[in-house]
Design a protein around this motif. Structure first.
Motif, PDB file in Angstrom:
ATOM      1  N   ASN A 149      -0.481   4.906   1.180  1.00 53.80           N
ATOM      2  CA  ASN A 149       0.728   4.266   1.702  1.00 53.80           C
ATOM      3  C   ASN A 149       0.899   2.917   0.986  1.00 53.80           C
ATOM      4  O   ASN A 149       0.118   1.987   1.174  1.00 53.80           O
ATOM      5  N   LYS A 150       1.916   2.803   0.134  1.00 52.03           N
ATOM      6  CA  LYS A 150       2.108   1.587  -0.683  1.00 52.03           C
ATOM      7  C   LYS A 150       2.313   0.341   0.174  1.00 52.03           C
ATOM      8  O   LYS A 150       1.856  -0.750  -0.171  1.00 52.03           O
ATOM      9  N   VAL A 151       3.029   0.507   1.291  1.00 52.81           N
ATOM     10  CA  VAL A 151       3.293  -0.634   2.190  1.00 52.81           C
ATOM     11  C   VAL A 151       1.975  -1.181   2.730  1.00 52.81           C
ATOM     12  O   VAL A 151       1.713  -2.392   2.710  1.00 52.81           O
ATOM     13  N   PHE A 152       1.129  -0.267   3.209  1.00 55.54           N
ATOM     14  CA  PHE A 152      -0.181  -0.630   3.753  1.00 55.54           C
ATOM     15  C   PHE A 152      -1.025  -1.330   2.684  1.00 55.54           C
ATOM     16  O   PHE A 152      -1.601  -2.391   2.915  1.00 55.54           O
ATOM     17  N   SER A 153      -1.061  -0.744   1.483  1.00 57.42           N
ATOM     18  CA  SER A 153      -1.862  -1.310   0.382  1.00 57.42           C
ATOM     19  C   SER A 153      -1.359  -2.700  -0.023  1.00 57.42           C
ATOM     20  O   SER A 153      -2.158  -3.606  -0.274  1.00 57.42           O
ATOM     21  N   ALA A 154      -0.032  -2.853  -0.085  1.00 56.62           N
ATOM     22  CA  ALA A 154       0.535  -4.149  -0.487  1.00 56.62           C
ATOM     23  C   ALA A 154       0.212  -5.225   0.539  1.00 56.62           C
ATOM     24  O   ALA A 154      -0.129  -6.364   0.182  1.00 56.62           O
ATOM     25  N   ALA A 155       0.301  -4.872   1.841  1.00 55.60           N
ATOM     26  CA  ALA A 155      -0.021  -5.843   2.901  1.00 55.60           C
ATOM     27  C   ALA A 155      -1.485  -6.258   2.805  1.00 55.60           C
ATOM     28  O   ALA A 155      -1.825  -7.441   2.934  1.00 55.60           O
ATOM     29  N   VAL A 170       2.473  -5.318   9.994  1.00 57.49           N
ATOM     30  CA  VAL A 170       2.638  -4.125   9.140  1.00 57.49           C
ATOM     31  C   VAL A 170       1.372  -3.262   9.197  1.00 57.49           C
ATOM     32  O   VAL A 170       1.430  -2.046   9.385  1.00 57.49           O
ATOM     33  N   ILE A 171       0.215  -3.908   9.059  1.00 60.58           N
ATOM     34  CA  ILE A 171      -1.055  -3.167   9.021  1.00 60.58           C
ATOM     35  C   ILE A 171      -1.354  -2.514  10.368  1.00 60.58           C
ATOM     36  O   ILE A 171      -1.676  -1.328  10.444  1.00 60.58           O
ATOM     37  N   MET A 172      -1.226  -3.290  11.469  1.00 59.62           N
ATOM     38  CA  MET A 172      -1.566  -2.766  12.792  1.00 59.62           C
ATOM     39  C   MET A 172      -0.613  -1.655  13.216  1.00 59.62           C
ATOM     40  O   MET A 172      -1.006  -0.725  13.900  1.00 59.62           O
ATOM     41  N   GLN A 173       0.658  -1.742  12.817  1.00 67.33           N
ATOM     42  CA  GLN A 173       1.623  -0.722  13.235  1.00 67.33           C
ATOM     43  C   GLN A 173       1.677   0.458  12.263  1.00 67.33           C
ATOM     44  O   GLN A 173       2.351   1.447  12.512  1.00 67.33           O
ATOM     45  N   ALA A 174       0.951   0.359  11.154  1.00 69.63           N
ATOM     46  CA  ALA A 174       0.937   1.457  10.185  1.00 69.63           C
ATOM     47  C   ALA A 174      -0.016   2.568  10.606  1.00 69.63           C
ATOM     48  O   ALA A 174       0.002   3.647  10.050  1.00 69.63           O
TER      49      ALA A 174
END
Length: 515
Positions: A263-269, A380-384
């Motif tokens: 998950n790019k969003v997770f990795s970027a955060a 972002v991380i906790m809700q992913a």
């Protein structure tokens, strides 16, 4: 929804406070611990880096396992056990008789702290409903800011009146209060389907990180990264970390689920958190020597000078979600990283006579930038991830923060040490060979030699200050580069502002993508 959830949040923040407080208290004590006995322990710069990194690496290495233990055994039990071990480690660290003992007891403190940190966020996610979670996480992040604020001032006040070990002993009464309140207030919770523990993965990750950090710190100490011992340690560390990733990919119960990073969003955060702590921990490290050794401030004054950084975090961390709602995660986090990069560039212009109010403005802006990175990325991380994986998500974000900070201290500390040694070596020709080697280690070591030499050594003070300022400028610019890389990562991969009415569906997609 738990009826006593806000009181529970208060207790969780108290336990979090001492874990974070301990690192920020130590920051102002660095110079005192470097001072020869009986005032301090006469620790060298590399021993000080290890006193900080022994805590950080054990903490980071065990966080994921401790999150799983909490999911399995129950988060309340893990919280209580972790805080008790942290308290015992603090009492022992306060009585250390040598830098080696201090490093060992700091590792014991980290063992306890590793079980506290993820459990606080996991309990928080369990007692708050999804719509209140961003607000609760904002307050939780503000608590981190509060600890960063109280730490240096408390540490400075203690060092003005007591021995250096008081900065650790102060944790003991707070631990006792936290234990009593937790037994009374905090509910127990666990994951109905907890993961299996992964001892091989934990050993590989800790060994790999320690070898890599040892090589980086040793390279800075020798001012030579081509030394055989340095290269062997760095290469071995990288090889073990590669083995760790391969093992985790193949394991059916990995401590680090590599699939989350698809998950790019997770990795970027995660990347943003690691990079900002890389830059900031390095700054704190040289900032203390700048205010105390070059500018001549006491530990208490030095602690007070860092207050704007923490005040800005306390003001903006709980409110950062309002900017996220208006502009989205991408714009908010990228702007935060650009602001941090700008403040690091400002550090590269500071001299021995720079007006002190400028330092205060820079610290305030740095805290503002940090608040607008930590809150959005934490949400972002906790809700992913699904709620029952809260311990894992919390452990992952804290692991990346700690590893980022450890590498910040190791890499930027080594840049500082190398640049300082290169700057001062040409001025130490008149000293005997033994003293010359010791005096080149850090500005504190040079000033210690100056004190021993009496009037003859006074001529070294200005060259020492000049060498340190040059080293600080180089280090600050390296930190700025790292923050800019973080800004590029978040600008490319974090989600922008969702169209009106699509916020919930976007969150649902995040959960599916990361699960």
């Amino acid at each position: 929804m738990h009826r006593r959830r806000w009181a529970i949040l208060g207790v969780l923040m108290l336990s979090l406070l001492i874990v974070v407080l301990d690192n920020s208290i130590l920051n102002v004590a660095i110079k005192t611990i470097a001072t020869p006995a009986p005032t301090g322990l006469g620790a060298s710069q590399s021993e000080i880096e290890w006193a900080i990194n022994a805590y950080t690496l054990v903490f980071a290495g065990l966080l994921f396992t401790s999150g799983l233990v909490g999911d399995r055994v129950g988060r309340k039990k893990v919280l209580l056990g972790g805080i008790a071990v942290f308290g015992i480690g603090s009492a022992l660290a306060a009585e250390s008789g040598s830098p080696g003992q201090l490093i060992a007891f700091r590792a014991l403190m980290a063992l306890g702290a590793a079980f506290v940190m993820p459990a606080t966020l996991a309990v928080l996610m369990n007692v708050f409903e999804r719509d209140e979670q961003p607000k609760a996480i904002g307050i939780w992040a503000g608590g981190v800011g509060l600890a960063i604020a109280i730490g240096p001032i408390t540490g400075g006040a203690l060092l003005d009146h007591f021995w250096w070990g008081s900065v650790f002993f102060v944790n003991v009464p707070i631990v006792i209060i936290a234990l009593v309140l937790m037994l009374w207030l905090v509910p127990d919770s666990r994951d109905p389907r907890p993961g299996r523990l992964d001892p091989v993965g934990v050993v590989l990750s800790v060994v790999g990180l320690v070898l890599l950090v040892y090589g980086i710190i040793k390279g800075g100490e020798l001012a030579d990264f081509t030394d055989a011992k340095v290269l062997a340690s760095i290469v071995a560390g990288l090889a073990v970390l590669v083995a760790f990733v391969v093992f985790e990919k193949r394991s059916d119960h990995p401590s680090l689920d590599v699939t989350y990073f698809k998950n790019k969003v997770f990795s970027a955060a995660m990347g943003a958190i690691a990079l900002v702590f890389f830059a900031l921990m390095g700054v704190t490290f040289f900032g203390v020597f700048y205010t105390q050794s070059v500018r001549g401030y006491t530990p208490l004054q030095s602690g007070l000078l860092m207050l704007p950084l923490a005040v800005a975090q306390m003001i903006f961390a709980p409110r950062a979600r309002l900017l996220v709602e208006r502009f989205g995660n991408k714009a908010t986090t990228t702007a935060g990283l650009l602001l941090v990069a700008t403040t690091l560039a400002a550090f590269a212009t500071f001299e021995a006579d720079t007006p002190i109010w400028l330092l205060e403005v820079v610290f305030f802006l740095m805290g503002t930038g940090m608040a607008h990175i930590m809150t959005p990325t934490s949400v972002v991380i906790m809700q992913a991830l699904p709620r029952e994986k809260a311990g894992s998500a919390s452990a992952l974000s804290n692991t990346f923060r700690q590893v980022g900070g450890a590498f910040g201290i190791a890499v930027l500390g080594s840049v500082l040490a190398t640049a300082y040694r290169n700057g001062i070596e040409g001025k130490l020709g008149l000293l005997p060979p033994g003293l010359r080697e010791r005096a080149g280690g850090s500005i504190e070591a040079t000033l210690g030699v100056v004190e021993k030499l009496g009037p003859k050594g006074q001529a070294l003070i200005t060259p020492a200050n000049n060498a340190f300022l040059h080293a600080m400028h180089v280090t600050a610019l390296c930190g700025m580069g790292v923050a800019l890389v973080g800004a590029v990562v978040t600008a490319l991969f974090l989600p922008g502002k969702p169209p009106a009415g699509q916020h919930d569906s976007e969150e649902a997609q995040l959960v599916v993508a990361a699960d």
